[in-house]
Design an enzyme around this catalytic site. Structure first.
Site, PDB file in Angstrom:
ATOM      1  CD  GLU A  27      61.531 -20.458 -19.227  1.00 63.54           C
ATOM      2  OE1 GLU A  27      61.342 -21.645 -19.562  1.00 63.54           O
ATOM      3  OE2 GLU A  27      61.529 -20.069 -18.046  1.00 63.54           O
ATOM      4  CG  ASN A  72      60.452 -22.599 -13.965  1.00 66.49           C
ATOM      5  OD1 ASN A  72      59.329 -23.092 -13.984  1.00 66.49           O
ATOM      6  ND2 ASN A  72      61.534 -23.336 -13.765  1.00 66.49           N
ATOM      7  CG  ASN A 172      55.461 -22.388 -16.376  1.00 63.72           C
ATOM      8  OD1 ASN A 172      55.262 -23.181 -17.292  1.00 63.72           O
ATOM      9  ND2 ASN A 172      56.515 -22.482 -15.569  1.00 63.72           N
ATOM     10  CD  GLU A 173      56.720 -26.634 -14.848  1.00 63.72           C
ATOM     11  OE1 GLU A 173      57.610 -26.343 -14.025  1.00 63.72           O
ATOM     12  OE2 GLU A 173      56.896 -27.440 -15.773  1.00 63.72           O
ATOM     13  CE1 TYR A 244      61.242 -30.223 -20.667  1.00 63.50           C
ATOM     14  CE2 TYR A 244      60.057 -29.940 -18.605  1.00 63.50           C
ATOM     15  CZ  TYR A 244      60.503 -29.437 -19.809  1.00 63.50           C
ATOM     16  OH  TYR A 244      60.218 -28.131 -20.161  1.00 63.50           O
ATOM     17  CD  GLU A 292      57.565 -26.063 -19.718  1.00 59.64           C
ATOM     18  OE1 GLU A 292      58.462 -26.737 -19.169  1.00 59.64           O
ATOM     19  OE2 GLU A 292      57.140 -24.987 -19.271  1.00 59.64           O
ATOM     20  CD  GLN A 350      62.794 -23.357 -22.976  1.00 63.35           C
ATOM     21  OE1 GLN A 350      63.363 -22.379 -23.404  1.00 63.35           O
ATOM     22  NE2 GLN A 350      62.352 -23.432 -21.718  1.00 63.35           N
TER      23      GLN A 350
HETATM   24  O1  AHR Z   1      61.715 -25.801 -19.965  1.00 62.68           O
HETATM   25  C1  AHR Z   1      62.479 -25.586 -18.823  1.00 62.68           C
HETATM   26  C2  AHR Z   1      61.637 -25.389 -17.570  1.00 62.68           C
HETATM   27  O2  AHR Z   1      61.009 -26.593 -17.232  1.00 62.68           O
HETATM   28  C3  AHR Z   1      60.500 -24.397 -17.671  1.00 62.68           C
HETATM   29  O3  AHR Z   1      60.886 -23.087 -17.429  1.00 62.68           O
HETATM   30  C4  AHR Z   1      59.569 -24.870 -16.603  1.00 62.68           C
HETATM   31  O4  AHR Z   1      58.239 -24.551 -16.875  1.00 62.68           O
HETATM   32  C5  AHR Z   1      59.829 -26.357 -16.488  1.00 62.68           C
HETATM   33  O5  AHR Z   1      60.007 -26.756 -15.190  1.00 62.68           O
END
Ligand code: AHR
Length: 504
Positions: A27, A72, A172-173, A244, A292, A350
């Site tokens: 990103e 994001n 995305n999201e 996450y 992700e 990432q």
């Molecule tokens: O990977 C970091 C961020 O986490 C990304 O930009 C977003 O998609 C997620 O919230």
């Protein structure tokens, strides 16, 4: 010593691992691009500014597909800013990470970098501030051979051959309040459907990912997926999942159990997707793109994850991973592998510096984080058929009293059927697990190799000065007892055992 039994029978399989299961993510965020993969002037940079030291580690990692340019970031991105002569590209204030974006790196640089690394690009389009038309335009720029204004523009920019990008994320999201241009499920679903329609008309060969929830903890989780898939079911192949894993305080047990909700999360989204199919009496199955995932908690706090003054490529989200993190990471990875019949793509978020598998110093060295190794082992040896194993082992208690297995494992039979890789994470911090492999319908021959990663300090990490503090060692902890393979899996370890095998 604790004990476990694994039963394996090649007649019982989960499915084949898709190479895209071993993907990652780049990103425009912090030092992932600038100072990460791209750094003109770095001693190892090639004529295009790509760091060769990083490229070497990327190749060693075995990553297959890279999602780009966000995250994001993509929800405020004008792709046109990043193509054409570099000196004419606009600098912009970037609102996802409150940074300044120089646009020195853009779509064509990314495609050239992917080609050098031997990777498949996975592009995301901006459905935050933009819409169907800009997504269609980017696809035309990338994939149409010639004879249209945007494909000819690509020629003009020095790229006569189309980039041929197959895999595309529709935003995305889009459910997240922090997302630029966030939407309700119905708004997003409608926009995603119309965008997908145009993109497919332009290039019927593409595969599309609709945005699922930005995490399982969102208030609209599951309902979001239902509504989005009701709108997009006929025009997408995948729905996305993002996850996450966090450690709160010193609660190591709860942290270890984080990996288990990956399995639940997948099962829940499969249930939602299949219920949408059922309402349509459709045999189509929507597959999952877990695009992700990683451990991320030290640098996650919203108040501190940006830096004031609109810096360029600030050092943000630079999580330094530990051996303990590698256990959670490894267990989550095995969970994805064990659900490979529905999870067809996955991207570690990432690749470099930003919650990264690889770390760099701008202008200096680069090194492998502890999480690099489980990924590398899986990307190399978890290619083939995942066996539907039966595992019996001890448990630990976490959360509100729930029991979780000490051992997480996956068994993958290579494409040619001649060897088997058995991956294990021992989440028992005090005891090795003596694991008996009970085979039905085939035999294991020689142990080809085994690699074990553990540390006497679970907080140990790798740094530029000590890049190899946490790394796997060659292990020999497998023996045959009365014709049965017994593995000794050390406490708090990641390991992989590779055997020759033959059917009986
Ligand atoms: O990977 C970091 C961020 O986490 C990304 O930009 C977003 O998609 C997620 O919230």
């Amino acid at each position: 010593m604790a004990k476990a039994t694994i039963i394996l029978d090649p007649a019982f399989v989960v499915g084949k691992t898709d190479p895209r299961l071993f993907g990652s993510f780049v990103e425009h965020l912090g030092r992932c691009v600038y100072g990460g993969i791209f750094e003109p002037g770095h001693p190892t940079a090639d004529s295009e500014g790509f760091r060769q030291d990083v490229l070497e580690l990327v190749r060693e990692l075995g990553v297959t597909v890279i999602r780009y340019p966000g995250g994001n970031f993509v929800s405020g991105y004008n792709w046109e800013d990043g193509v054409g002569p570099v000196d004419r590209r606009p600098r912009r204030r970037e609102l996802a990470w409150f940074s300044t974006e120089s646009n020195a790196f853009g779509t064509n640089e990314f495609m050239r970098w992917c080609a050098k690394a031997g990777l498949e690009p996975m592009m995301a389009v901006n459905l935050g501030t933009r819409g169907a038309d800009e997504a269609r335009a980017l696809l035309e720029y990338c994939n149409v051979e010639s004879g249209t204004s945007l494909s000819d523009l690509r020629h003009e920019h020095g790229h006569p051959a189309p980039h041929g990008v197959k895999l595309w994320c529709l935003g995305n999201e889009m459910d997240a309040p922090w997302q630029i241009g966030a939407k309700t499920a119905r708004e997003y679903g409608t926009l995603a459907r119309e965008t997908a329609k145009l993109m497919r008309w332009l290039d019927p060969g593409i595969e599309l990912v609709a945005c699922g929830s930005s995490s399982r903890s969102m208030a609209t989780f599951a309902e979001w997926e239902r509504v989005v898939l009701e709108e997009t079911f006929d025009v997408v192949e995948y729905i996305s999942l993002h996850g996450y894993f966090s450690k709160h305080g010193d609660r190591s047990r709860d942290f270890m159990a984080e990996a288990d909700w990956v399995g639940r999360y997948i099962d829940e989204i499969v249930a939602v997707a299949d219920s949408v199919a059922a309402r349509r009496r459709s045999p189509k199955r929507i597959m999952l793109s877990f695009d992700e995932w990683n451990v991320w908690y030290r640098t996650r706090d919203r108040a501190t994850r940006t830096k004031p003054g609109w810096p360029e490529a600030p050092a943000i989200l630079e999580e330094l991973y530990t051996m303990e993190d590698a256990l959670v990471f490894g267990a989550a990875l095995l969970t994805l592998i064990n659900r490979c019949h529905r999870v067809k793509a996955a991207c570690v978020a990432q690749l470099v510096n930003v919650i990264g598998l690889i770390m760099t110093e701008t202008g200096g060295r680069c090194w492998r984080q502890p999480i690099f190794y489980p990924f590398q082992h899986a990307a190399q040896w978890a290619r083939g058929t995942v066996l539907d194993m039966r595992l019996t082992c001890g448990t630990f208690v976490a959360g509100d009293g729930e029991h979780f297995p000490d051992l997480v494992s996956a068994a993958v039979l290579a494409e040619d059927g001649k060897n088997l890789a058995l991956f294990c994470v021992n989440r028992n911090f005090d005891q090795a697990i003596d694991t008996e492999i009970n085979l039905r319908g085939f035999e294991l021959g020689n142990l080809l190799e085994s690699h074990v990663m553990t540390s006497d300090d679970l907080n140990a990490t790798n740094t530029a000065e000590y890049p190899q503090r946490v790394r796997p060692e060659k292990g020999h902890a497998a023996t045959v007892r009365e014709g049965t393979w017994q593995l000794s899996v050390p406490p708090a370890s990641w390991s992989v055992f590779r055997f020759e095998c033959r059917s009986t």
